[in-house]
Design a protein around this motif. Structure first.
Motif, PDB file in Angstrom:
ATOM      1  N   GLU A 119     -20.115  16.153  55.061  1.00  9.13           N
ATOM      2  CA  GLU A 119     -19.960  16.185  53.603  1.00  9.13           C
ATOM      3  C   GLU A 119     -18.509  16.378  53.184  1.00  9.13           C
ATOM      4  OE1 GLU A 119     -22.880  15.606  51.275  1.00  9.13           O
ATOM      5  OE2 GLU A 119     -22.803  14.641  53.243  1.00  9.13           O
ATOM      6  N   THR A 120     -17.747  17.126  53.972  1.00  7.06           N
ATOM      7  CA  THR A 120     -16.328  17.309  53.655  1.00  7.06           C
ATOM      8  C   THR A 120     -15.569  16.001  53.834  1.00  7.06           C
ATOM      9  OG1 THR A 120     -16.454  19.622  54.378  1.00  7.06           O
ATOM     10  CG2 THR A 120     -14.257  18.631  54.202  1.00  7.06           C
ATOM     11  N   THR A 121     -15.865  15.287  54.912  1.00  5.72           N
ATOM     12  CA  THR A 121     -15.202  14.001  55.164  1.00  5.72           C
ATOM     13  C   THR A 121     -15.539  12.987  54.081  1.00  5.72           C
ATOM     14  OG1 THR A 121     -15.262  14.402  57.554  1.00  5.72           O
ATOM     15  CG2 THR A 121     -14.973  12.119  56.814  1.00  5.72           C
ATOM     16  N   LYS A 122     -16.762  13.040  53.571  1.00  7.87           N
ATOM     17  CA  LYS A 122     -17.228  12.048  52.597  1.00  7.87           C
ATOM     18  C   LYS A 122     -17.250  12.569  51.161  1.00  7.87           C
ATOM     19  CE  LYS A 122     -19.865   8.999  55.557  1.00  7.87           C
ATOM     20  NZ  LYS A 122     -20.977   8.039  55.569  1.00  7.87           N
ATOM     21  N   LYS A 123     -16.449  13.584  50.894  1.00  8.46           N
ATOM     22  CA  LYS A 123     -16.510  14.205  49.571  1.00  8.46           C
ATOM     23  C   LYS A 123     -16.185  13.248  48.439  1.00  8.46           C
ATOM     24  CE  LYS A 123     -11.775  16.076  49.897  1.00  8.46           C
ATOM     25  NZ  LYS A 123     -11.173  15.248  48.836  1.00  8.46           N
ATOM     26  N   ASP A 124     -15.408  12.202  48.726  1.00  8.81           N
ATOM     27  CA  ASP A 124     -15.037  11.238  47.686  1.00  8.81           C
ATOM     28  C   ASP A 124     -15.970  10.029  47.641  1.00  8.81           C
ATOM     29  OD1 ASP A 124     -12.741  12.639  46.712  1.00  8.81           O
ATOM     30  OD2 ASP A 124     -11.662  12.012  48.522  1.00  8.81           O
ATOM     31  N   SER A 125     -16.982  10.020  48.498  1.00 12.00           N
ATOM     32  CA  SER A 125     -17.951   8.917  48.526  1.00 12.00           C
ATOM     33  C   SER A 125     -19.248   9.377  47.889  1.00 12.00           C
ATOM     34  CB  SER A 125     -18.217   8.465  49.973  1.00 12.00           C
ATOM     35  OG  SER A 125     -17.029   8.028  50.588  1.00 12.00           O
ATOM     36  N   PRO A 126     -19.593   8.861  46.707  1.00 13.49           N
ATOM     37  CA  PRO A 126     -20.810   9.316  46.031  1.00 13.49           C
ATOM     38  C   PRO A 126     -22.049   9.081  46.880  1.00 13.49           C
ATOM     39  CG  PRO A 126     -19.433   8.017  44.540  1.00 13.49           C
ATOM     40  CD  PRO A 126     -18.849   7.864  45.912  1.00 13.49           C
ATOM     41  N   LEU A 127     -22.938  10.037  46.850  1.00 15.35           N
ATOM     42  CA  LEU A 127     -24.230   9.891  47.512  1.00 15.35           C
ATOM     43  C   LEU A 127     -25.070   8.849  46.774  1.00 15.35           C
ATOM     44  CD1 LEU A 127     -24.793  13.686  47.965  1.00 15.35           C
ATOM     45  CD2 LEU A 127     -25.107  12.073  49.860  1.00 15.35           C
ATOM     46  N   ALA A 128     -25.922   8.175  47.498  1.00 13.06           N
ATOM     47  CA  ALA A 128     -26.873   7.264  46.858  1.00 13.06           C
ATOM     48  C   ALA A 128     -27.868   8.090  46.042  1.00 13.06           C
ATOM     49  CB  ALA A 128     -27.599   6.434  47.907  1.00 13.06           C
TER      50      ALA A 128
END
Length: 301
Positions: free
Chosen positions: A188-197
């Motif tokens: 989640e930290t790595t993908k913090k800028d990628s919105p969840l579906a």
């Protein structure tokens, strides 16, 4: 006269058992003797049913129509049409402005969600809820044994949502269950800028947010929403950034890091709470009306 349309409305489809206390009648229905069930309902046609788990929520939602017809509630039930008379007469007795209903006499009713343009389906039948979710409709199984608590917020509709597998997809939950907490936090930290579906109840939150904007400060009933999640910092950031990417505002957010949700829901006093994990639902249901969202990895079996 112009044709009635559901296009611009929040449509809630609800089973008669979720709206009213038909638990005694349901015990007869579950025996498989449909004739005995129908006879029991016929004998009580003039006896208004007591309010059920979702009754307070429905009553408040209908009050939003004081400023225009924004909400449509439809009874969607496996009951037979004559038993449906009791549901409608009970609505009248309790002052609920519900005019539409579909009664399927034992057959699965979820197929009618599409022409109804349903924003939410509430039912006590888990099979119907799963079928609705599989078809792409926001849905939850109400827990009929939930006690009804009087809310001090008579002019507010308060709805609380879990995050993963409810508002959001179960992407992160799958990481947590397969690889543990550290992997989840790293993911989640790595993908913090990628919105969840979006999860199964995202359309409901979006519809409520739209109603918030339409109603305005002068409305007789206001909507207040909350995110109540087991996430904690730093995994909180992706959740908030996802809501920002959707252009959806939420009024309160609780990042509990595994703390019991029941105590926090007791303070928020929602009219309804949605969660995908039965353990959280069991904790919540002693506090408020609760819907089990039968979706995601936690409900795969």
């Amino acid at each position: 006269m112009a044709a009635f349309t559901l296009e611009d409305k929040l449509v809630v489809a609800i089973s008669s058992r979720a709206l009213f206390d038909f638990e005694e009648e349901n015990e007869v229905y579950e025996t498989g003797d449909l004739a005995e069930y129908e006879a029991l309902q016929r004998s009580r046609l003039n006896v208004p049913a007591k309010p059920g788990v979702a009754f307070p929520l429905i009553g408040k939602l209908l009050k939003l129509n004081a400023g225009g017809h924004h909400v449509e509630v439809v009874i969607l039930s496996r009951s037979d049409p004559i038993s449906g008379l009791r549901a409608f007469s009970s609505c009248k007795a309790h002052g609920l402005a519900i005019e539409r209903g579909v009664f399927t006499r034992g057959r699965p009713p979820f197929g009618y969600l599409k022409p109804l343009r349903a924003s939410l389906f509430l039912s006590a039948n888990p099979d119907d809820v799963r079928a609705a979710l599989d078809a792409g409709f926001p849905a939850a199984r109400v827990l009929p044994e939930t006690p009804q608590a009087a809310s001090q917020y008579s002019d507010e509709i308060r709805i609380a949502f879990d995050g993963d597998a409810v508002l959001f997809s179960d992407e992160a939950e799958r990481v947590f269950q397969s690889a543990g907490l550290s992997a989840f936090v790293g993911h989640e930290t790595t993908k913090k800028d990628s919105p969840l579906a979006g999860g199964p109840l995202k359309p409901l939150l979006a519809a409520l947010h739209k109603l918030q904007k339409i109603a305005g400060d002068a409305a007789p009933m206001h909507i207040r929403t909350a995110l109540v999640t087991a996430r904690s910092a730093p995994a909180h950031e992706r959740a908030i950034r996802t809501l920002m990417a959707w252009n959806i505002e939420i009024d309160e957010a609780m990042f509990l890091g595994g703390l019991d949700k029941g105590a926090f829901l007791r303070e928020f006093e929602p009219d309804f709470f949605f969660d995908d994990q039965i353990g959280h639902c069991e904790s919540a249901r002693v506090v408020t009306a609760t819907g089990h969202v039968l979706s995601g990895i936690s409900n795969a079996s």
